[in-house]
Design a protein around this motif. Sequence first.
Motif, short mmCIF file in Angstrom:
data_model
loop_
_atom_site.label_atom_id
_atom_site.label_comp_id
_atom_site.label_asym_id
_atom_site.label_seq_id
_atom_site.Cartn_x
_atom_site.Cartn_y
_atom_site.Cartn_z
N TRP A 319 0.88 -1.17 0.00
CA TRP A 319 0.00 0.00 0.00
C TRP A 319 0.91 1.21 0.00
N VAL A 320 0.78 2.07 -1.02
CA VAL A 320 1.69 3.21 -1.19
C VAL A 320 0.87 4.50 -1.24
N GLY A 321 1.24 5.47 -0.43
CA GLY A 321 0.59 6.78 -0.45
C GLY A 321 1.60 7.86 -0.75
N ALA A 322 1.26 8.76 -1.66
CA ALA A 322 2.13 9.88 -2.01
C ALA A 322 1.31 11.17 -1.99
N CYS A 323 2.01 12.30 -2.04
CA CYS A 323 1.36 13.61 -1.93
C CYS A 323 1.71 14.47 -3.14
N SER A 324 0.73 15.18 -3.65
CA SER A 324 0.88 15.91 -4.91
C SER A 324 1.98 16.97 -4.86
N ASP A 325 2.20 17.60 -3.69
CA ASP A 325 3.19 18.66 -3.58
C ASP A 325 4.50 18.19 -2.94
N ASP A 326 4.64 16.88 -2.79
CA ASP A 326 5.86 16.30 -2.25
C ASP A 326 6.86 16.13 -3.41
N TRP A 327 7.41 17.26 -3.85
CA TRP A 327 8.24 17.26 -5.06
C TRP A 327 9.53 16.47 -4.89
N MET A 328 9.93 16.21 -3.66
CA MET A 328 11.19 15.50 -3.46
C MET A 328 11.02 13.98 -3.55
N PHE A 329 9.89 13.44 -3.10
CA PHE A 329 9.77 11.99 -3.00
C PHE A 329 8.59 11.38 -3.74
N ARG A 330 7.69 12.19 -4.29
CA ARG A 330 6.52 11.62 -4.97
C ARG A 330 6.93 10.79 -6.18
N ASP A 331 7.87 11.30 -6.97
CA ASP A 331 8.27 10.57 -8.18
C ASP A 331 8.95 9.24 -7.83
N GLU A 332 9.71 9.22 -6.72
CA GLU A 332 10.32 7.97 -6.29
C GLU A 332 9.24 6.94 -5.95
N ALA A 333 8.20 7.37 -5.28
CA ALA A 333 7.11 6.46 -4.92
C ALA A 333 6.44 5.91 -6.18
N LYS A 334 6.22 6.76 -7.16
CA LYS A 334 5.55 6.32 -8.39
C LYS A 334 6.42 5.36 -9.18
N ARG A 335 7.73 5.60 -9.20
CA ARG A 335 8.64 4.66 -9.89
C ARG A 335 8.65 3.32 -9.19
N PHE A 336 8.61 3.35 -7.86
CA PHE A 336 8.59 2.09 -7.10
C PHE A 336 7.31 1.31 -7.41
N VAL A 337 6.20 2.00 -7.50
CA VAL A 337 4.92 1.34 -7.82
C VAL A 337 4.97 0.74 -9.22
N ARG A 338 5.53 1.48 -10.18
CA ARG A 338 5.66 0.93 -11.54
C ARG A 338 6.54 -0.31 -11.55
N GLY A 339 7.61 -0.29 -10.72
CA GLY A 339 8.49 -1.45 -10.63
C GLY A 339 7.77 -2.67 -10.07
N LEU A 340 6.93 -2.46 -9.07
CA LEU A 340 6.14 -3.57 -8.53
C LEU A 340 5.21 -4.15 -9.59
N ARG A 341 4.57 -3.27 -10.36
CA ARG A 341 3.63 -3.75 -11.38
C ARG A 341 4.34 -4.52 -12.48
N LYS A 342 5.57 -4.16 -12.79
CA LYS A 342 6.33 -4.92 -13.78
C LYS A 342 6.61 -6.34 -13.30
N GLN A 343 6.66 -6.50 -11.98
CA GLN A 343 6.87 -7.83 -11.40
C GLN A 343 5.54 -8.55 -11.15
N LYS A 344 4.46 -8.04 -11.74
CA LYS A 344 3.12 -8.64 -11.61
C LYS A 344 2.59 -8.53 -10.18
N ILE A 345 3.10 -7.55 -9.44
CA ILE A 345 2.58 -7.26 -8.10
C ILE A 345 1.72 -6.00 -8.21
N GLN A 346 0.49 -6.07 -7.74
CA GLN A 346 -0.44 -4.96 -7.90
C GLN A 346 -0.65 -4.23 -6.57
N PRO A 347 0.10 -3.16 -6.34
CA PRO A 347 -0.05 -2.43 -5.07
C PRO A 347 -1.26 -1.50 -5.10
#
Length: 381
Positions: A319-347
């Motif tokens: 379960w991953v939560g990110a914030c729209s104005d969290d310019w430092m870490f939001r993109d890292e969270a989204k990349r991590f989620v995309r990486g999970l989905r590539k491994q057939k894991i649906q967060p």
Amino acid sequence: MYILRTKYSILIILLFVLFTVHSPIYAQGILTHRWNTDSTVTFTYIDSTARSVAIESSCLLPYEDHSFAGRQARRAMQAIQPSVWQLTTRRAIKPELYTFRLFVNGKQQKQLPHYESIWKRNKQMHILLLADSPQSQLYATTHPQGRLDTIDFRGEKGNMFHAVIYLPVGYNDTTEYPVFYLFHGINGNQYDWLGQGRIANILDHLIAQQQIQPLVVVMPYCLLSESKFQDHVKATNVGNYGEILSGKFERQFYEIHRYIQSHYSIQPTGNAIAGLSCGARQAVNIAHADSSTFAYVGLFSPVVSCRQLPKTYTNTLYWVGACSDDWMFRDEAKRFVRGLRKQKIQPIYIETIGGHTFTNWRIFATEFLQWAYPTEIINNK
């Protein structure tokens, strides 16, 4: 709500009558607030020794705060009559938990009757709770309350471990409870989720309303080296970032878990672990090292990289939560989620408005708990 605000108005009137009619000397240090019908907030302060009074809070900003790490504004209160000071916010204030500081004659007032005090980034703050939404109502104190234990012990390698434990109402040693490890971030300690996070209040409400199962929650201090004491508490700071990246705490975490297993009645599997910011980084490392213990991982505004993705497919749920104005870490969270989905894991992934603040992390914790431990699991057994 109209009745509630009317009661505040009556309280203010009574204070004025009490201290202007019945006593020639004004009481010192009496602060009250009123949430007006237009949703502005009026603060009133009575003090015969005051020459200047100011309040500092995010609710005094001329706009709703959506900054990265939260902003504060300081405004002077106006003397509306001798020894009586008042200030009204310039905008409508949404139901939420706000922190504030009161300054009298240039000095912060750390003791305010009727206002709870917490520590925020090593500053003592007071809480202003406007509870008129389902989420903000969870932050209010309710009864009965779960029990809080504080533990301090020395591990087998000489390291000191510190944690606060939440035990649900009715806790007993004959029942095996799910355990939820909840980590703080930089500038925090084991008390952050209690003070700013309101997690004990949230748990009390959700369990009483049968929205989640009763569970044990462990909030450890997520650093092994001796950090400086700042004000009254030991807290991490940016200077500890290198140790956090090294994974030192994660490698010794088994000592905390073993202590909890030996002192509390918890289930061996199907448990959860989560953290905010750097604490999320530590949580995911621990979960990957012990997937048999942890079935659910919560990452709140995580400081993560794709190097921390699981090496192989796992049944662990994310379960991953990110914030729209969290310019430092939001993109890292989204990349991590995309990486999970590539491994057939649906967060589960959600994104809220705002920044790297407890305003969002309280919401994330609430939704994560309802996702990981709904009462339907019990009812279906």
